[in-house]
Design a protein around this motif. Structure first.
Motif, PDB file in Angstrom:
ATOM      1  N   ARG A 293       0.839  -1.203   0.000  1.00  0.00           N
ATOM      2  CA  ARG A 293       0.000   0.000   0.000  1.00  0.00           C
ATOM      3  C   ARG A 293       0.878   1.259   0.000  1.00  0.00           C
ATOM      4  O   ARG A 293       0.591   2.235  -0.706  1.00  0.00           O
ATOM      5  CB  ARG A 293      -0.936   0.010   1.205  1.00  0.00           C
ATOM      6  N   ALA A 294       1.926   1.252   0.788  1.00  0.00           N
ATOM      7  CA  ALA A 294       2.819   2.404   0.830  1.00  0.00           C
ATOM      8  C   ALA A 294       3.471   2.648  -0.532  1.00  0.00           C
ATOM      9  O   ALA A 294       3.599   3.798  -0.974  1.00  0.00           O
ATOM     10  CB  ALA A 294       3.889   2.199   1.902  1.00  0.00           C
ATOM     11  N   LYS A 295       3.854   1.565  -1.210  1.00  0.00           N
ATOM     12  CA  LYS A 295       4.459   1.721  -2.534  1.00  0.00           C
ATOM     13  C   LYS A 295       3.460   2.310  -3.527  1.00  0.00           C
ATOM     14  O   LYS A 295       3.833   3.127  -4.387  1.00  0.00           O
ATOM     15  CB  LYS A 295       4.983   0.373  -3.026  1.00  0.00           C
ATOM     16  N   ARG A 296       2.207   1.904  -3.438  1.00  0.00           N
ATOM     17  CA  ARG A 296       1.201   2.474  -4.325  1.00  0.00           C
ATOM     18  C   ARG A 296       1.039   3.973  -4.097  1.00  0.00           C
ATOM     19  O   ARG A 296       0.632   4.709  -4.997  1.00  0.00           O
ATOM     20  CB  ARG A 296      -0.145   1.768  -4.137  1.00  0.00           C
ATOM     21  N   ARG A 297       1.377   4.406  -2.914  1.00  0.00           N
ATOM     22  CA  ARG A 297       1.289   5.829  -2.590  1.00  0.00           C
ATOM     23  C   ARG A 297       2.558   6.594  -2.970  1.00  0.00           C
ATOM     24  O   ARG A 297       2.621   7.805  -2.785  1.00  0.00           O
ATOM     25  CB  ARG A 297       1.024   5.993  -1.089  1.00  0.00           C
TER      26      ARG A 297
END
Length: 309
Positions: A197-201
């Motif tokens: 999720r952090a990478k998608r952000r």
């Protein structure tokens, strides 16, 4: 402690099996780990994964003869038939783990419990929950597992899968989960899902990093990392409060690799629990970090000792 000393004492063999690691130990009746070891859980088919576990068991046992074996495994599982189908070990589906372990260890009692149950039982036996009669234990790692001890006894359920808090749905329109459902606690709070999720952000998009790096960045004030941990904490808190109002408990213990993030995880979890736990009988709900690094092993061993009484 030397191997000779371990062999001279009565022991059981405890096994703790998860998607990231597999651990084994010889444990005495007072909860002392006499000898133990761990390995990374390999990728591969059913036999390849079990071969690694078998080598670990053989190495830890040495020449000793444990009186019983207690297994804590990621779930779901079929306790009646000794089968496991861990969501985070794709190679094992309806894998006859109890029979395969018994073939290695001889004709002794072999018990099987979910890893979350064993974690909760270990913390209840000699960790952060030893002064509580009823507690919820949660393991936040590759997945999110859980276990309940109610009035001093583990709550297992008819299939052995009670308290599977990682698959409590907290957002019915939420992200897909490895279990096939949507919006589960695990889809937001497990280490790999938080990293994704952090990478998608936009966080460290070109780097091969894990939840420990995400936690370090959050502790250093990175806004994307902090927001991701807050999402995971909110999902955990929703699952905790749902369980607390169902079972009527006030003590929660959280362990596992992601829990090593410390305040980065526990501060928002406690804040969300306080916000969500509004009914009077859960108003004093407390969330504490685990005290043991090997609670799952100890809980598995506790199962094994109980099978001998």
């Amino acid at each position: 402690m030397s191997d000779d000393t371990a062999m001279a004492r009565e022991t059981v063999l405890g096994l703790d099996i998860g998607g990231t690691k597999m651990a084994a130990a010889l444990v005495s009746a007072d909860g002392t780990i006499l000898t133990g070891d761990l390995i990374r859980t390999p990728a591969g088919d059913a036999d390849e994964v079990f071969a690694a576990l078998g080598e670990l068991i053989t190495r830890v046992r040495g020449d000793s003869s444990p009186l019983a074996v207690g297994i804590g495994s990621a779930g779901p599982l079929d306790q009646q038939h000794g089968l496991v189908s861990p969501v985070n070990i794709p190679g094992w589906r309806n894998f006859p783990l109890v029979d395969r372990v018994r073939a290695l260890t001889g004709d002794v009692p072999v018990t099987l419990g979910m890893d979350g149950h064993c974690f909760a039982l270990g913390e209840f036996w000699s960790g952060a929950g030893r002064d509580a009669d009823t507690l919820l234990g949660i393991v936040v790692s590759t997945g999110v597992g859980g276990g309940l001890v109610v009035d001093g006894k583990p709550l297992i359920g008819q299939s052995g899968n009670a308290a599977h808090i990682g698959h409590v749905v907290v957002d019915q329109d939420g992200e897909s989960c490895a279990c096939g459902s949507y919006g589960c606690v695990e889809a937001y709070a497990s280490g790999p899902r938080m990293v994704a999720r952090a990478k998608r952000r936009g966080w460290r998009t070109d780097e091969d990093v894990d939840a420990a790096v995400l936690a370090a960045d959050a502790a250093a004030g990175d806004e994307l990392a902090l927001a991701t941990f807050d999402d995971g904490a909110q999902a955990l808190a929703a699952g905790i409060v749902a369980t607390a109002v169902t079972v009527d408990l006030t003590t929660v213990v959280i362990g596992g690799g992601v829990a090593k993030a410390g305040p980065v995880l526990f501060d928002p979890v406690q804040a969300w629990v306080k916000k969500l736990a509004q009914l009077p009988f859960v108003a004093e709900l407390t969330v504490e970090p685990a005290q043991l690094d090997n609670a799952g092993l100890l809980g598995a061993a506790h199962q094994a000792w109980a099978a001998l009484t």
